[in-house]
Design an enzyme around this catalytic site. Structure first.
Site, PDB file in Angstrom:
ATOM      1  N   TYR A 216       0.822  -1.224   0.000  1.00 17.60           N
ATOM      2  CA  TYR A 216       0.000   0.000   0.000  1.00 17.60           C
ATOM      3  C   TYR A 216       0.853   1.270   0.000  1.00 17.60           C
ATOM      4  O   TYR A 216       0.295   2.367  -0.109  1.00 17.60           O
ATOM      5  CB  TYR A 216      -0.985  -0.021   1.175  1.00 17.60           C
ATOM      6  N   GLU A 375     -16.257  -9.598 -10.451  1.00 16.88           N
ATOM      7  CA  GLU A 375     -15.219 -10.364 -11.163  1.00 16.88           C
ATOM      8  C   GLU A 375     -14.894  -9.728 -12.513  1.00 16.88           C
ATOM      9  O   GLU A 375     -13.729  -9.679 -12.933  1.00 16.88           O
ATOM     10  CB  GLU A 375     -15.659 -11.825 -11.348  1.00 16.88           C
ATOM     11  N   HIS A 378     -12.318  -7.052 -12.271  1.00 21.48           N
ATOM     12  CA  HIS A 378     -10.923  -7.527 -12.297  1.00 21.48           C
ATOM     13  C   HIS A 378     -10.474  -7.728 -13.749  1.00 21.48           C
ATOM     14  O   HIS A 378      -9.383  -7.327 -14.146  1.00 21.48           O
ATOM     15  CB  HIS A 378     -10.795  -8.865 -11.561  1.00 21.48           C
ATOM     16  N   GLU A 402     -10.037  -4.515  -6.309  1.00 18.20           N
ATOM     17  CA  GLU A 402     -11.313  -5.011  -5.780  1.00 18.20           C
ATOM     18  C   GLU A 402     -12.458  -4.029  -6.000  1.00 18.20           C
ATOM     19  O   GLU A 402     -13.626  -4.411  -5.929  1.00 18.20           O
ATOM     20  CB  GLU A 402     -11.179  -5.330  -4.285  1.00 18.20           C
ATOM     21  N   HIS A 505     -10.444 -17.034   2.410  1.00 20.96           N
ATOM     22  CA  HIS A 505      -9.177 -16.314   2.232  1.00 20.96           C
ATOM     23  C   HIS A 505      -8.090 -16.715   3.219  1.00 20.96           C
ATOM     24  O   HIS A 505      -6.923 -16.408   2.993  1.00 20.96           O
ATOM     25  CB  HIS A 505      -9.427 -14.802   2.308  1.00 20.96           C
TER      26      HIS A 505
END
Ligand code: KAW
Ligand code: ZN
Length: 684
Positions: A216, A375, A378, A402, A505
């Site tokens: 980041y 999706e 992306h 995202e 995740h």
């Protein structure tokens, strides 16, 4: 000969001195040549490793797992070699900022830095195995062990559409028994191996969490997140209090406390992260426009293909790149019936600038229509930045990646847009319908915020050692109760349960703070693009595709996407929003009418929750065993299993008469003791 060698060596030194400073090669043209050579090779290596991973995830066999692990090891060797070669350059002192950024990127290895091949293989083996355990987990019915439920669609459906307290608990608990417990012993070794690997990176990461946060490029990242979360907490607490009130009406005051956390299995989702399936229970104005368009999709015969085409049409309409033919040919849109697959949705860039795919076990409903857009966002990013060198084929930061699809879904979800695509017959334009709409959005977006924030709080703690294997589960529930205001419906057995592992995740090892960041960013982008598109009026009514200047809005979006990660994220953010910081204000602005409404509704309610409250649990009625000291309820399967679950060991005492197998074991023990103890004595 000696003389000649001496001259040769001198010549070599003289030659290299032209462009090799003490720190390394300074010639930037030579560096670009190196990068383009690297780029061509990297495309091939990544294509191979992505292909083998794809093959594994669409057919979870041991053979496919091994091929994928081998490819991952080869990829690690490649990036290590590249970093080694890159270190010959004095890149830290290059003049060209882009070139410097590429070198920085290829010098950062993460877990690929592991030099010990055996450990590298072990790490990848564990990851592959954990992914397999999660994706093949099943919960079988008590009274019919041959009838087993899979996470997608059976358990999702159970949690979403059931209103029976005990049935919900069965599904919630069953998933955790089936998956968490199998993963519990694997995760600590994974953590050890991951930390060991990243510590060998050139940047000597203290732990994996520090490495993840470095993506980041924000020095006070954690502080910023905390501030953002604190700004959003009042909104979450108001939604929580309102939903809790409605659940009390549904399930009774004995099961839901007016001032306590909510039992986690009643919120319509396995992880209580989206409450959208409670919409019909909490709909503010039942007579008004209802935002649950799933029945309409089913009645009109929507197909999975139509859902993806609808999303593609929206991207095209906004001036974005349309999906190539190979996307339609190669993707997996529905769950195959004949093999085990990873069902959790994902988007794939094969790094050869044309092969892109989605893998998703899509169902025809509104929730999945939003995920389809997510999706496709992306994929759109992949297509827009494909001209960039490989190290820049990423989001400006992971949160940006995202946010793209969700950003567009904010427009698609507006009642006026749903009407345009035939999902709503009539749209009423009044305050009550607005509140219905904002409630449906809040049940998806606001409910997610604390979960999005806490997942990596837990993982960062695990990676830095402040949360140990012995406290994995307790610390998880501390965070879940503190941030989400939820409690487990049945007591947890911290010695055996591993509830964090039951969320995709964690075993898949995908960082999660990106989603929290994304939920902030998507509202910032939405607000800015609404303004650019010429929208006037409240933010929640904006459909960027309906604005008079939608072309300008689309161009801004595309300009940001094309940058990939070639520049620090504030530069990318500036393209769309004109400013360089994360801000929670647009999210708050969007929900302002609902915030006012909730504050009215919650008069007399307690906001927040008493963390010590737990739901009533009748231990014996569920075949549990209460420890002799009364401290805990032990689940049926944990009694007499050789592990002391009660502090006073009472769960392992007075066990039922030994089964045939243990009788055999006892007989064998007696027989062996006789030989070992008695025979020698007799012989003497
Ligand atoms: C969420 C996101 C959007 C809308 C609603 C939502 N509700 C909850 C979430 C957060 C999260 C979740 O389900 O808990 N969403 C996802 O996991 C969506 C899947 C993904 O698109 O983010 C996928 C996750 C993944 C990552 C790595 C391997 C396998 C799956 N991410 C990607 O496919 C991806 C691909 C390229 C770049 C970046 C991400
Ligand atoms: Zn995603």
């Amino acid at each position: 000969m000696k003389g000649r060698a001496g001259v040769f060596c001198l010549l070599l030194v003289a030659l290299s001195a032209q462009n090799v400073a003490p720190q390394g090669i300074t010639d930037e043209q030579q560096a670009w040549d190196f990068i383009w050579d690297y780029n061509a090779k990297a495309e091939k290596v990544y294509y191979h490793s992505k292909s083998t991973r794809w093959n594994y995830e669409v057919d979870l066999t041991e053979e496919n797992s091994q091929k994928q692990v081998e490819a991952k090891i080869a990829e690690a060797q490649f990036v290590k070699d590249v970093a080694q070669n890159a270190s010959r350059f004095d890149w830290q002192n290059f003049n060209n900022a882009t070139l410097k950024r590429i070198f920085f990127s290829i010098s950062s290895l993460g877990t690929a830095a592991q030099r010990d091949q055996a450990k590298l293989k072990e790490l990848n083996d564990i990851l592959s195995e954990m992914a397999n355990i999660y994706s093949t987990g099943k919960v079988c019915e008590f009274n019919d062990p041959s009838n087993c439920l899979e996470l997608n669609p059976d358990l999702y459906d159970c949690l979403a559409n059931n209103r029976d307290y005990d049935r919900l608990r069965f599904c919630w608990e069953g998933w955790r028994d089936a998956v968490g417990r199998k993963l519990k012993d694997k995760y600590p070794r994974f953590v050890e191996l991951s930390n060991d690997a990243v510590s060998q990176d050139a940047q000597n990461w203290t732990d994996t969490g520090a490495y993840w946060r470095s993506w980041y490029e924000t020095a006070d990242f954690q502080e910023q997140l905390e501030n953002l979360y604190n700004q959003l907490k009042p909104l979450y607490n108001n939604l929580h209090a309102y939903v809790r009130k409605k659940l009390r009406e549904q399930y009774g005051q004995d099961k839901i406390s007016a001032t306590g956390p909510i039992p986690a299995h009643l919120l319509g989702n396995m992880w209580s992260q989206s409450w959208i399936y409670l919409y019909n229970l909490v709909e503010p104005y039942p007579g008004k426009t209802s935002l649950d368009v799933t029945p309409k999709m089913k009645a009109d015969g929507w197909t999975v293909d139509r859902m993806f085409r609808t999303s593609d049409d929206f991207f095209k309409d906004m001036g974005q790149v349309e999906m190539p033919q190979n996307f339609w040919d190669n993707s997996m849109f529905v769950k195959p019936a004949d093999r085990e697959v990873v069902c959790h949705a994902s988007a794939w860039d094969f790094y050869n600038a044309h092969d892109v795919r989605v893998k998703m076990c899509t169902l025809v409903n509104m929730n999945d229509l939003v995920i389809v857009h997510h999706e496709m966002g992306h994929i759109e990013y992949f297509l827009q930045y494909k001209h960039q060198p490989v190290p820049f084929r990423r989001g400006a930061n992971p949160g940006f990646h995202e946010a793209v699809g969700d950003l567009l879904a904010l427009s698609v979800s507006t009642p006026t847009h749903l009407q345009t695509i035939g999902l709503l017959d009539t749209v009423e334009d009044d305050d009550e319908s607005d509140i219905n709409f904002l409630m449906s959005m809040a049940l998806d977006k606001v409910s997610f915020l604390p979960f999005g924030y806490l997942m990596d709080q837990w993982r960062w703690g695990v990676f830095n050692g402040s949360i140990t294997p012995a406290t994995y589960n307790q610390e998880w529930w501390k965070l879940r109760t503190r941030y989400q205001g939820i409690v487990p419906p049945i007591p947890r057995n911290h010695a055996k349960d591993f509830d964090p592992g039951c969320k995709f995740h964690i075993p898949d090892n995908t960082p999660y703070i990106r989603y929290f960041v994304s939920f902030i960013l998507q509202f910032q982008f939405h607000k800015a693009l609404c303004e650019t598109s010429g929208h006037t009026g409240p933010l929640h009514k904006c459909d960027i595709s309906a604005g008079p200047n939608k072309v300008a809005a689309g161009e801004k979006l595309a300009r940001m996407l094309r940058m990939g990660s070639s520049q620090p994220w504030p530069d990318a953010m500036e393209v769309i929003t004109g400013q360089r910081n994360m801000s929670a204000q647009p999210l708050v602005d969007y929900f302002q009418p609902l915030i006012d409404w909730l504050e009215q509704q919650n008069q007399g309610e307690t906001l927040g929750w008493d963390e010590s409250w737990t739901p009533p649990y009748d231990c014996e009625a569920t075949d549990g065993f209460t420890c002799a000291d009364g401290s805990k309820c032990i689940r049926p399967g944990d009694r007499c299993d050789g592990v002391n679950d009660c502090a006073d060991d009472s769960d392992e005492q007075n066990c039922p008469v030994a089964s045939a197998q243990s009788v055999t074991v006892s007989m064998a023990t007696i027989f062996i003791s006789t030989i070992v103890c008695i025979l020698p004595a007799t012989l003497n």
